[in-house]
Design a protein around this motif. Structure first.
Motif, PDB file in Angstrom:
ATOM      1  N   PRO A  25     -12.895  -5.984  36.092  1.00 23.37           N
ATOM      2  CA  PRO A  25     -13.968  -6.979  36.127  1.00 23.37           C
ATOM      3  C   PRO A  25     -14.966  -6.762  34.988  1.00 23.37           C
ATOM      4  CG  PRO A  25     -14.211  -5.388  37.906  1.00 23.37           C
ATOM      5  CD  PRO A  25     -12.930  -5.069  37.203  1.00 23.37           C
ATOM      6  N   TYR A  26     -15.218  -7.831  34.249  1.00 29.63           N
ATOM      7  CA  TYR A  26     -16.127  -7.715  33.116  1.00 29.63           C
ATOM      8  C   TYR A  26     -17.590  -7.704  33.520  1.00 29.63           C
ATOM      9  CZ  TYR A  26     -12.224  -7.945  30.002  1.00 29.63           C
ATOM     10  OH  TYR A  26     -11.066  -7.649  29.337  1.00 29.63           O
ATOM     11  N   VAL A  32     -15.888  -0.923  31.939  1.00 36.49           N
ATOM     12  CA  VAL A  32     -15.358  -1.348  30.635  1.00 36.49           C
ATOM     13  C   VAL A  32     -15.606  -0.248  29.602  1.00 36.49           C
ATOM     14  CG1 VAL A  32     -15.579  -3.024  28.755  1.00 36.49           C
ATOM     15  CG2 VAL A  32     -15.617  -3.797  31.138  1.00 36.49           C
ATOM     16  N   THR A  33     -16.807   0.316  29.594  1.00 37.66           N
ATOM     17  CA  THR A  33     -17.132   1.383  28.648  1.00 37.66           C
ATOM     18  C   THR A  33     -16.249   2.596  28.868  1.00 37.66           C
ATOM     19  OG1 THR A  33     -19.425   0.631  28.545  1.00 37.66           O
ATOM     20  CG2 THR A  33     -18.987   2.864  27.780  1.00 37.66           C
ATOM     21  N   GLU A  38     -11.852   6.087  27.233  1.00 33.55           N
ATOM     22  CA  GLU A  38     -10.589   6.734  27.596  1.00 33.55           C
ATOM     23  C   GLU A  38      -9.494   6.391  26.586  1.00 33.55           C
ATOM     24  OE1 GLU A  38      -9.995   5.292  31.559  1.00 33.55           O
ATOM     25  OE2 GLU A  38     -11.139   6.935  32.468  1.00 33.55           O
ATOM     26  N   THR A  39      -9.480   5.147  26.142  1.00 35.97           N
ATOM     27  CA  THR A  39      -8.499   4.723  25.148  1.00 35.97           C
ATOM     28  C   THR A  39      -8.740   5.421  23.816  1.00 35.97           C
ATOM     29  OG1 THR A  39      -8.289   2.583  26.228  1.00 35.97           O
ATOM     30  CG2 THR A  39      -7.510   2.722  23.955  1.00 35.97           C
ATOM     31  N   ILE A  40      -9.987   5.530  23.417  1.00 38.08           N
ATOM     32  CA  ILE A  40     -10.325   6.239  22.172  1.00 38.08           C
ATOM     33  C   ILE A  40      -9.887   7.695  22.274  1.00 38.08           C
ATOM     34  CG2 ILE A  40     -12.260   7.094  20.778  1.00 38.08           C
ATOM     35  CD1 ILE A  40     -13.649   4.354  21.411  1.00 38.08           C
ATOM     36  N   LYS A  41     -10.123   8.318  23.422  1.00 36.20           N
ATOM     37  CA  LYS A  41      -9.712   9.714  23.605  1.00 36.20           C
ATOM     38  C   LYS A  41      -8.189   9.845  23.529  1.00 36.20           C
ATOM     39  CE  LYS A  41      -9.854  13.653  26.728  1.00 36.20           C
ATOM     40  NZ  LYS A  41     -10.378  14.211  27.990  1.00 36.20           N
ATOM     41  N   ARG A  42      -7.462   8.940  24.185  1.00 36.87           N
ATOM     42  CA  ARG A  42      -5.995   8.985  24.120  1.00 36.87           C
ATOM     43  C   ARG A  42      -5.505   8.849  22.680  1.00 36.87           C
ATOM     44  NH1 ARG A  42      -6.165   6.163  28.848  1.00 36.87           N
ATOM     45  NH2 ARG A  42      -5.744   4.155  27.890  1.00 36.87           N
ATOM     46  N   ASP A  90     -18.031  13.363  28.605  1.00 34.91           N
ATOM     47  CA  ASP A  90     -18.344  13.898  29.938  1.00 34.91           C
ATOM     48  C   ASP A  90     -18.896  12.807  30.849  1.00 34.91           C
ATOM     49  OD1 ASP A  90     -17.533  16.467  29.326  1.00 34.91           O
ATOM     50  OD2 ASP A  90     -19.559  17.184  28.858  1.00 34.91           O
ATOM     51  N   THR A  91     -19.715  11.928  30.266  1.00 34.33           N
ATOM     52  CA  THR A  91     -20.391  10.891  31.064  1.00 34.33           C
ATOM     53  C   THR A  91     -19.725   9.528  30.953  1.00 34.33           C
ATOM     54  OG1 THR A  91     -21.873  10.282  29.237  1.00 34.33           O
ATOM     55  CG2 THR A  91     -22.626  12.029  30.734  1.00 34.33           C
ATOM     56  N   TRP A  92     -18.792   9.376  30.001  1.00 34.57           N
ATOM     57  CA  TRP A  92     -18.129   8.092  29.722  1.00 34.57           C
ATOM     58  C   TRP A  92     -19.161   7.006  29.434  1.00 34.57           C
ATOM     59  CZ3 TRP A  92     -13.471   9.169  28.497  1.00 34.57           C
ATOM     60  CH2 TRP A  92     -12.756  10.157  29.160  1.00 34.57           C
ATOM     61  N   SER A  93     -20.138   7.354  28.613  1.00 37.71           N
ATOM     62  CA  SER A  93     -21.195   6.400  28.300  1.00 37.71           C
ATOM     63  C   SER A  93     -21.703   6.641  26.879  1.00 37.71           C
ATOM     64  CB  SER A  93     -22.348   6.583  29.296  1.00 37.71           C
ATOM     65  OG  SER A  93     -23.398   5.704  28.998  1.00 37.71           O
ATOM     66  N   CYS A  94     -21.940   5.544  26.154  1.00 43.13           N
ATOM     67  CA  CYS A  94     -22.534   5.632  24.822  1.00 43.13           C
ATOM     68  C   CYS A  94     -22.995   4.238  24.408  1.00 43.13           C
ATOM     69  CB  CYS A  94     -21.550   6.201  23.807  1.00 43.13           C
ATOM     70  SG  CYS A  94     -20.136   5.145  23.454  1.00 43.13           S
ATOM     71  N   THR A  95     -23.644   4.167  23.262  1.00 48.81           N
ATOM     72  CA  THR A  95     -24.062   2.869  22.740  1.00 48.81           C
ATOM     73  C   THR A  95     -22.852   2.142  22.158  1.00 48.81           C
ATOM     74  OG1 THR A  95     -24.511   3.660  20.504  1.00 48.81           O
ATOM     75  CG2 THR A  95     -26.334   3.799  22.103  1.00 48.81           C
TER      76      THR A  95
END
Length: 122
Positions: A25-26, A32-33, A38-42, A90-95
């Protein structure tokens, strides 16, 4: 479902991957973030390996900022960005700016698609 679609950028001969996130859900920006990060890490793990991905991503991130030539960017060093990047994963959050930069570091770009849903009654 996460899709990585190959796209050749018209402005550079390099191959980019466009990150698209489907099936979530958008109206949940945190989800979404997290999925984007997660995709960037993979992608980073695929590029540099499980042991080196974090250091190499930090190095690429600092290099990206140091080479763009804006005032203050020369201060981006591995020592002062390490905790920032670790905290992000760690937090799965950024700008948004940081997410776009991290995506570029692993050879991806973030693409926005606007969708308008119309319902026709018969």
């Amino acid at each position: 479902m996460l899709n990585l679609a190959e796209e050749t950028a018209h402005f550079a001969p390099e191959l980019f991957f466009v990150i698209t996130i489907d099936g979530i859900p958008y109206d949940d920006p945190e989800e979404v973030t997290q999925r984007l990060l997660e995709t960037i890490k993979r992608c980073a793990v695929a590029k540099w390996g499980d042991r080196k991905w974090e250091l190499e991503l930090i190095r690429a991130y600092c290099n990206l900022y140091q080479t763009r030539g804006k005032p203050g960017d020369e201060k981006a060093t591995i020592d002062n960005r390490r905790s920032q990047i670790r905290r992000i994963f760690d937090t799965w959050s950024c700008t948004l700016e940081t997410a776009i930069a991290l995506a570029a570091c692993v050879g991806c770009k973030v693409q926005l698609s606007c969708v308008q849903v119309e319902v026709e009654e018969f």
